[in-house]
Design a protein around this motif. Structure first.
Motif, PDB file in Angstrom:
ATOM      1  N   PHE A   8       0.917  -1.106   0.120  1.00  0.00           N
ATOM      2  CA  PHE A   8      -0.032  -0.010   0.045  1.00  0.00           C
ATOM      3  C   PHE A   8       0.877   1.360   0.119  1.00  0.00           C
ATOM      4  N   GLN A   9       0.515   2.187  -0.911  1.00  0.00           N
ATOM      5  CA  GLN A   9       1.225   3.410  -0.936  1.00  0.00           C
ATOM      6  C   GLN A   9       0.424   4.599  -1.089  1.00  0.00           C
ATOM      7  N   TYR A  10       0.584   5.452  -0.093  1.00  0.00           N
ATOM      8  CA  TYR A  10      -0.301   6.827  -0.298  1.00  0.00           C
ATOM      9  C   TYR A  10       0.027   7.669  -1.178  1.00  0.00           C
ATOM     10  N   SER A  11       1.190   8.282  -1.427  1.00  0.00           N
ATOM     11  CA  SER A  11       1.734   9.076  -2.176  1.00  0.00           C
ATOM     12  C   SER A  11       2.255   8.370  -3.646  1.00  0.00           C
ATOM     13  N   ALA A  12       1.951   9.188  -4.932  1.00  0.00           N
ATOM     14  CA  ALA A  12       2.249   8.634  -6.153  1.00  0.00           C
ATOM     15  C   ALA A  12       3.425   9.620  -6.406  1.00  0.00           C
ATOM     16  N   SER A  13       3.894  10.524  -5.574  1.00  0.00           N
ATOM     17  CA  SER A  13       4.986  11.270  -5.693  1.00  0.00           C
ATOM     18  C   SER A  13       6.291  10.472  -5.670  1.00  0.00           C
ATOM     19  N   ILE A  14       7.433  10.857  -6.760  1.00  0.00           N
ATOM     20  CA  ILE A  14       8.523  10.127  -6.345  1.00  0.00           C
ATOM     21  C   ILE A  14       9.282  10.835  -5.213  1.00  0.00           C
ATOM     22  N   GLY A  15       9.708   9.867  -4.192  1.00  0.00           N
ATOM     23  CA  GLY A  15      10.476  10.262  -3.002  1.00  0.00           C
ATOM     24  C   GLY A  15      11.003   8.894  -2.527  1.00  0.00           C
ATOM     25  N   GLY A  16      11.556   9.291  -1.169  1.00  0.00           N
ATOM     26  CA  GLY A  16      12.480   8.053  -0.906  1.00  0.00           C
ATOM     27  C   GLY A  16      11.508   6.759  -0.479  1.00  0.00           C
ATOM     28  N   ALA A  17      10.492   6.865   0.420  1.00  0.00           N
ATOM     29  CA  ALA A  17       9.416   6.054   0.614  1.00  0.00           C
ATOM     30  C   ALA A  17       9.193   5.198  -0.582  1.00  0.00           C
ATOM     31  N   LEU A  18       8.623   5.893  -1.630  1.00  0.00           N
ATOM     32  CA  LEU A  18       8.198   5.267  -2.695  1.00  0.00           C
ATOM     33  C   LEU A  18       9.233   4.620  -3.652  1.00  0.00           C
ATOM     34  N   ASN A 107       4.292   0.922   4.526  1.00  0.00           N
ATOM     35  CA  ASN A 107       5.565   1.561   4.906  1.00  0.00           C
ATOM     36  C   ASN A 107       5.363   2.720   5.520  1.00  0.00           C
ATOM     37  N   THR A 108       4.236   3.246   6.093  1.00  0.00           N
ATOM     38  CA  THR A 108       4.313   4.686   6.703  1.00  0.00           C
ATOM     39  C   THR A 108       3.306   4.310   7.848  1.00  0.00           C
ATOM     40  N   SER A 109       3.057   5.321   8.727  1.00  0.00           N
ATOM     41  CA  SER A 109       2.131   5.304   9.702  1.00  0.00           C
ATOM     42  C   SER A 109       0.529   6.030   9.171  1.00  0.00           C
ATOM     43  N   VAL A 110       0.713   6.525   7.820  1.00  0.00           N
ATOM     44  CA  VAL A 110      -0.589   7.183   7.509  1.00  0.00           C
ATOM     45  C   VAL A 110      -1.560   5.804   7.210  1.00  0.00           C
ATOM     46  N   ILE A 118      -7.052  -4.739   7.651  1.00  0.00           N
ATOM     47  CA  ILE A 118      -6.403  -5.973   7.330  1.00  0.00           C
ATOM     48  C   ILE A 118      -6.350  -6.985   8.222  1.00  0.00           C
ATOM     49  N   ARG A 119      -6.413  -6.355   9.536  1.00  0.00           N
ATOM     50  CA  ARG A 119      -6.298  -6.857  10.940  1.00  0.00           C
ATOM     51  C   ARG A 119      -7.703  -8.120  11.080  1.00  0.00           C
ATOM     52  N   LEU A 120      -8.591  -7.287  10.407  1.00  0.00           N
ATOM     53  CA  LEU A 120     -10.112  -8.007  10.397  1.00  0.00           C
ATOM     54  C   LEU A 120      -9.931  -9.406   9.880  1.00  0.00           C
ATOM     55  N   THR A 121      -8.988  -9.225   8.547  1.00  0.00           N
ATOM     56  CA  THR A 121      -9.079 -10.395   7.492  1.00  0.00           C
ATOM     57  C   THR A 121      -7.909 -11.609   8.060  1.00  0.00           C
ATOM     58  N   ASN A 122      -7.057 -11.512   9.010  1.00  0.00           N
ATOM     59  CA  ASN A 122      -6.210 -12.222   9.393  1.00  0.00           C
ATOM     60  C   ASN A 122      -5.127 -12.202   8.314  1.00  0.00           C
ATOM     61  N   THR A 123      -4.906 -11.533   7.495  1.00  0.00           N
ATOM     62  CA  THR A 123      -3.832 -11.727   6.633  1.00  0.00           C
ATOM     63  C   THR A 123      -2.585 -10.875   7.296  1.00  0.00           C
ATOM     64  N   PRO A 124      -1.443 -11.627   7.243  1.00  0.00           N
ATOM     65  CA  PRO A 124      -0.222 -11.285   7.782  1.00  0.00           C
ATOM     66  C   PRO A 124       0.260 -10.074   7.307  1.00  0.00           C
ATOM     67  N   VAL A 125       0.802  -9.010   8.153  1.00  0.00           N
ATOM     68  CA  VAL A 125       1.230  -7.835   7.658  1.00  0.00           C
ATOM     69  C   VAL A 125       2.757  -7.413   8.176  1.00  0.00           C
ATOM     70  N   ILE A 126       3.402  -6.892   7.199  1.00  0.00           N
ATOM     71  CA  ILE A 126       4.778  -6.301   7.536  1.00  0.00           C
ATOM     72  C   ILE A 126       4.632  -4.811   7.474  1.00  0.00           C
ATOM     73  N   TRP A 127       4.998  -4.041   8.594  1.00  0.00           N
ATOM     74  CA  TRP A 127       4.835  -2.790   8.716  1.00  0.00           C
ATOM     75  C   TRP A 127       5.716  -2.260   9.213  1.00  0.00           C
ATOM     76  N   HIS A 128       6.421  -1.166   8.455  1.00  0.00           N
ATOM     77  CA  HIS A 128       7.772  -0.651   8.990  1.00  0.00           C
ATOM     78  C   HIS A 128       7.470   0.789   8.731  1.00  0.00           C
ATOM     79  N   ILE A 129       8.243   1.573   9.672  1.00  0.00           N
ATOM     80  CA  ILE A 129       7.951   3.003   9.633  1.00  0.00           C
ATOM     81  C   ILE A 129       9.165   3.760   9.503  1.00  0.00           C
TER      82      ILE A 129
END
Length: 129
Positions: A8-18, A107-110, A118-129
Motif C-alpha cells: 500500500f502506497q499513499y503518495s504517487a509522488s517520487i520520493g524516498g519511501a516510494l 511502509n508508513t504510519s498513514v 487488514i487485521r480483520l481479515t487475519n492476513t499477515p502484515v509487514i509494517w515498518h515506519i
C-alpha cells in the motif's frame, strides 16, 4: 504457486519511501513473488512502477492520518480520518477479499485505517515506519 504480496502506497509522488518500496517490489518480483502496489492516488510514481513491470492499482482511500515531527496535527486531518474511516475500511476489506494476498506490506504510519481492516481479515502484515 507464487506468494502474493500487496503493497500500500499513499503518495504517487517520487520520493524516498516510494523508491524504497519499488526497489523491494522489483526485487521480490525477480525472485518469484507476485507483487502489486495499491496507490491511493495517481501520479508519476504509478507510471514509474509500471515501467519497472510492477503491477499497480489506484484505490482512492481517504482515511489517512498525517502526524509527526515534520507534520503538525490539524483538525481537518482528524476530521477527514473520521469521515472517511468506514469507506476506507469497506474498500480495503473488499480489495483483500478480491486479491487474497499472502502478505500485506505497509511502509508508513498513514496506513492506520488500512491496517485495521487488514487485521480483520487475519492476513499477515509487514509494517515498518
Amino acid at each position: 504457486m507464487n506468494k502474493k504480496i500487496l503493497f500500500f502506497q499513499y503518495s504517487a509522488s517520487i520520493g524516498g519511501a516510494l523508491i524504497s518500496q519499488l526497489n523491494l517490489a522489483k526485487y521480490l518480483n525477480e525472485t518469484g513473488y507476485d507483487t502489486k502496489i495499491i496507490f491511493y492516488q495517481d501520479g508519476p510514481g504509478v507510471k514509474y512502477a509500471k515501467s519497472l513491470s510492477i503491477k499497480t492499482m489506484i484505490l482512492p482511500l481517504k482515511s489517512v492520518f498525517f502526524y509527526g515531527a515534520h507534520v503538525r496535527l490539524k483538525l481537518i486531518v482528524f476530521l477527514r480520518f473520521i469521515l472517511f474511516f468506514p469507506q476506507t475500511i469497506f474498500s480495503t476489506l473488499r480489495l483483500i477479499s478480491k486479491e487474497n494476498p499472502d502478505i500485506v506490506h505497509l511502509n508508513t504510519s498513514v496506513h492506520i485505517t488500512v491496517s485495521i481492516a487488514i487485521r480483520l481479515t487475519n492476513t499477515p502484515v509487514i509494517w515498518h515506519i
